[in-house]
Design an enzyme around this catalytic site. Structure first.
Site, short mmCIF file in Angstrom:
data_model
loop_
_atom_site.label_atom_id
_atom_site.label_comp_id
_atom_site.label_asym_id
_atom_site.label_seq_id
_atom_site.Cartn_x
_atom_site.Cartn_y
_atom_site.Cartn_z
N GLY A 31 0.83 -1.20 0.00
CA GLY A 31 0.00 0.00 0.00
C GLY A 31 0.86 1.25 0.00
CE1 TYR A 56 -12.25 -3.30 4.70
CE2 TYR A 56 -13.47 -2.80 6.70
CZ TYR A 56 -12.32 -2.71 5.94
OH TYR A 56 -11.24 -2.03 6.44
#
Length: 327
Positions: free
Chosen positions: A22, A178
């Site tokens: 990320g 999620y």
């Protein structure tokens, strides 16, 4: 903890090699902190332009920082394996792996290149595969640690691993899916610690979560005009800065007080903000039989065995002593 942990308490990372997935938000803050502490940082992400910009920003803040970008698509198993092969050819060890990157609540079901539901496939399964392929390098690291990012979304009483519809093909609801992906991340971190101890892999596995932080996750997937996006924009003051949200991860990755199998998050307002402390592990994350089943299914899905990755050559190297929780 006797006093709030801050970056001033972070030990030197000189001589250590750290990979962070990320390139924005929490990942960027992690990489910046490691660079400031003298570590060699590898930022891994899908977008080379964003990766180059992150490296540039870090170099501007930390002159002569040892930071590079590596491309990886965590939604594509071939890309993950390719990254691991490149690193194995250029390095003989990896000291820290931060499984950070993720996607959050796309309004409609999407899939990865390999056909997995996007959140499960990226947040959890991609990092499960990445850790497996990097296991030989990690096992040769100096007191190696793997920190996997979970979320407060994993602790709801109704959040569970739905083995009957693991890829949400029959019933896709963004937030429950999620939550499942982040529960899977937490269970993976705990199970990796158990297996490392049992198999003498010499790797310390921990989990962390950032509370509620101002990252791009809500905007990137549902969009700025969605209910989540509007909440993020209009109620910005409820969200702590990414640099603050990164502290539990950095504590887990570097502090001598962090222990294998530990889970760390913010210490205030129901773990939504504050400084690092031990986080609440939801009861479902402690179900070892579920964790074992998830692990076995995950190895089948990625067509890779951790035992195979921990090769005979790796076993010949004396493992470092993992950090083990007492009691």
């Amino acid at each position: 903890m006797s006093k709030p942990w801050t970056l001033d308490d972070m030990p030197s990372q000189q001589g250590r090699t750290i990979l962070v997935t990320g390139t924005g938000g929490l990942g960027f803050e992690d990489a910046l902190a490691f660079a400031r502490a003298g570590g060699e940082v590898i930022l891994a992400g899908r977008n080379p332009a964003k990766g180059a910009d992150a490296v540039r920003q870090i170099n501007e803040i930390v002159p002569r920082a040892a930071v590079t970008f590596e491309r990886v698509d965590l939604g594509h198993l071939a890309s993950i394996e390719a990254l691991a092969l490149r690193l194995k050819r250029s390095r003989d060890r990896l000291d820290v792996l931060i499984n950070n990157a993720g996607v959050m609540t796309p309004p409609r079901r999407k899939t990865t290149q390999d056909g997995f539901e996007l959140q499960f496939g990226t947040n959890y399964l991609g990092h499960f595969a990445l850790t497996a392929h990097l296991l030989p390098l990690l096992s040769q690291g100096h007191v190696p640690r793997v920190v996997t990012l979970s979320s407060i979304a994993a602790r709801g009483s109704k959040v569970a691993i739905n083995f009957d519809d693991l890829q949400a093909e029959r019933d896709y609801k963004p937030m429950p899916v999620y939550g499942q992906s982040k529960l899977a991340c937490l269970m993976f971190a705990l199970e990796l610690q158990r297996r490392s101890e049992m198999n003498a892999w010499g790797i310390t596995s921990l989990a962390a979560h950032p509370g509620i932080s101002r990252t791009d996750l809500l905007h990137n997937e549902p969009g700025r005009r969605s209910a989540q996006g509007l909440l993020r924009s209009l109620m910005w003051f409820l969200f702590q800065p990414p640099a603050q949200g990164a502290l539990p991860t950095l504590f887990a990755a570097t502090s001598p007080d962090a222990v294998g199998g530990g889970y760390y998050g913010p210490d205030r307002l129901g773990e939504t903000r504050g400084h690092p402390t031990e986080a609440l592990i939801p009861p479902q994350a402690r179900e070892t039989h579920v964790a074992k089943r998830l692990w076995d299914i995950s190895e089948q899905l990625i067509d890779t065995s951790y035992e195979t990755q921990f090769s005979a050559e790796t076993r010949s190297i004396p493992p470092t002593q993992p950090l083990v929780r007492e009691g």
